[in-house]
Design an enzyme around this catalytic site. Sequence first.
Site, PDB file in Angstrom:
ATOM      1  N   ILE A  22       0.841  -1.199   0.000  1.00 49.98           N
ATOM      2  CA  ILE A  22       0.000   0.000   0.000  1.00 49.98           C
ATOM      3  C   ILE A  22       0.873   1.244   0.000  1.00 49.98           C
ATOM      4  CG2 ILE A  22      -1.704   1.318   1.325  1.00 49.98           C
ATOM      5  CD1 ILE A  22      -2.880  -1.294   2.283  1.00 49.98           C
ATOM      6  N   ASP A  42       9.511   3.391   7.845  1.00 50.94           N
ATOM      7  CA  ASP A  42       9.355   1.960   7.599  1.00 50.94           C
ATOM      8  C   ASP A  42      10.548   1.226   8.197  1.00 50.94           C
ATOM      9  OD1 ASP A  42       7.603   0.056   5.532  1.00 50.94           O
ATOM     10  OD2 ASP A  42       9.609  -0.699   5.983  1.00 50.94           O
ATOM     11  N   LYS A  66      13.195  -0.242   2.514  1.00 54.77           N
ATOM     12  CA  LYS A  66      12.061   0.070   1.649  1.00 54.77           C
ATOM     13  C   LYS A  66      11.806   1.571   1.569  1.00 54.77           C
ATOM     14  CE  LYS A  66       9.375  -4.204   2.043  1.00 54.77           C
ATOM     15  NZ  LYS A  66       8.090  -4.818   2.428  1.00 54.77           N
ATOM     16  N   ASN A 120      -0.037  -4.614  10.946  1.00 55.32           N
ATOM     17  CA  ASN A 120      -0.293  -5.296  12.211  1.00 55.32           C
ATOM     18  C   ASN A 120      -0.985  -4.388  13.203  1.00 55.32           C
ATOM     19  OD1 ASN A 120       1.889  -4.407  14.474  1.00 55.32           O
ATOM     20  ND2 ASN A 120       2.771  -4.257  12.431  1.00 55.32           N
ATOM     21  N   ALA A 123       1.236  -1.892  15.836  1.00 51.56           N
ATOM     22  CA  ALA A 123       1.729  -0.627  15.294  1.00 51.56           C
ATOM     23  C   ALA A 123       0.571   0.335  15.002  1.00 51.56           C
ATOM     24  CB  ALA A 123       2.539  -0.870  14.019  1.00 51.56           C
ATOM     25  N   CYS A 175      -6.513 -29.540  24.971  1.00 50.31           N
ATOM     26  CA  CYS A 175      -7.013 -30.918  24.997  1.00 50.31           C
ATOM     27  C   CYS A 175      -7.459 -31.374  23.619  1.00 50.31           C
ATOM     28  CB  CYS A 175      -8.149 -31.041  26.009  1.00 50.31           C
ATOM     29  SG  CYS A 175      -9.552 -29.966  25.685  1.00 50.31           S
TER      30      CYS A 175
END
Length: 630
Positions: A22, A42, A66, A120, A123, A175
């Site tokens: 993006i 970044d 990046k 995520n 952040a 379990c």
Amino acid sequence: MEASLVDKIEQAAILVVGAGGIGCELLKNLAGSGFKHVEVIDLDTIDVSNLNRQFLFRTHHVGKPKCTVACEAARDMSPHSPHNDPVGFYVAHHGNVKDNDRFGVNFFKRFDVVLNALDNVDARRHVNRLCLSAEIPLIEAGTTGYLGQTTVIMGKQTECYECQPKPTQKVYPICTIRSTPSMPVHCIVWGKELYKLMFGSAPDSMLFEDEEGDEKSTFMSPVVNERLKVEEKPSPEKLLKYTKSALTALFTTEINKQLGMDRYKGAKKTPVAHDIEAMAKGLEAGVLNPPSESEGGEKRVWTNEECCQEIYCIVSEMYTGATSPPDIFSSSVAFDKDNHVAMRFVTAASNLRASVFKIETNSYYTAKGIAGNIIPAIATTNAIVAGQEVLELMKILKHGKDKVMEVCKFTYCLRAKTRKGFFLQPTSLQPPNEKCYVCKNARVVVSVDTKTFTLEAFIDQVLKKKMSFNSPILQIGCDQIYEDGEPEYEQNLVKTLENLPCGGIKDGTTLVVEDFEQDMEVNINFVQMEFEEDDERGQFLIGGDRPVVKKAEDGKGEGGAVDNKSEEKKEENNDDDDDIEVLDANAPPPVPAAKGKKRERENGVDEAAGAGKKSKKDTGEGVEEVVLLE
């Protein structure tokens, strides 16, 4: 005379967080639209896997930051010359957006608008809180496959990123994983734990059993106690003997033991133990022919005999050091879906277990998708939501940040057309939720056993992991009991909550938690509650009976796109939307609410499309990470 929109675009100071899928699209759009003063944060460097959709990067850029490469490309695209106006002209910041020394509230106050291109939850929460504190608009976007969404957040006007609860990754009861699997994902989770048990730090695996325990499983000794020492450089014969012994214990002896105890009496499908001796008959010491390397090996389902062969090959590779870390019996050996050896092992082990319990088996390729919960990113969707972000940015610049609620929209990018034939569906932004502890300072309720829960566990599991505090400071009344990074308070970490200084934390205690890095203060009320050791809800509850994400009904889902990777793996990253963790891969696409009707959906762009989740109190499956109170 009021400045024109063109003038405002050229003068605006813009911060972009994330320079991946993006982020690249955003920078291209910003440069082409005439924005001159743009800065980019970044953490990541360019990988070969990024090149198929992050179009600002080329092969010779692999390994470089990046943000640096993306800013260079944006400068070349800009109609303005950076030599005429070099200050703030596409500036790269290679680092973590959560680094308060570099990117605190004062740093954010330098900008007119912030645009997120993150992947995520952790952040995103942090940026959300910094923008609220700095009183600047935040434009959010996210994608998952063909689905995406864009929204705008402005403090005191709209919902913040944390105003609505978010569903979390489904947690399967231990379990079920250990004893009664019924789905492929159960077997794959089991395979991931077996990988740790055989090659990593065995006590870290949920399959591990203490030597002193009663009813110890029959596989513990052959798998763990007989693990070969790396320094011995075992012979092929010894490796083959160990592999057969471990597989027999796991898939023959232990299954027969459980059957003999009537463990599966009444089960819909009674498991059948494998005859490992027969399945592994064709194995020869030192002869390595992994089916994963055969023609089409990763796309076809291996036979049980091939699974045994694959596991023997992996044992040999791990012990000979060809592909293993320096010490294979350490916590450094953890499952990673992108580790080819680990994924081969999990595929083979999970298929052997699945066939025991008469569950569908999977190819390497399919198993990897389940293990990593991945929906591949699609460049076109990234481009669409990035374009929407820039359109919302122009609305803010034209009308001012005080008009965000009036002029901006929450826009869904859909895979299927609406009744009117649209693939983009805008809906109204919602006002702040009065029960949000982030933007409305609502009180948080935490139910926990204060007699056994330690301060260290509370800080790590509740404050940092669930509530995303960076550097918390804790006070009871006027007395401080903990400050992150201060040695004088470390002695309190091992104490249980009720034994802390200043009277401790008990039923009814109010704890004040501050985080100066995020300019936040939260009051937490405690409720004494005892939990069983194997309680499926975990060892604490946050929020009690609070609003929860609605479950999709009658084929209609409500929600947004997912774009958060596994928090266990990339909790600190602030990249974009590379590989996406899905909470419910079968969930339907998001359905916008009718005009004038308040949406019952999660705000933000990091949750599964349509994937609703009831509270732990209702289902015992998990606690939402955003806390809303009654």
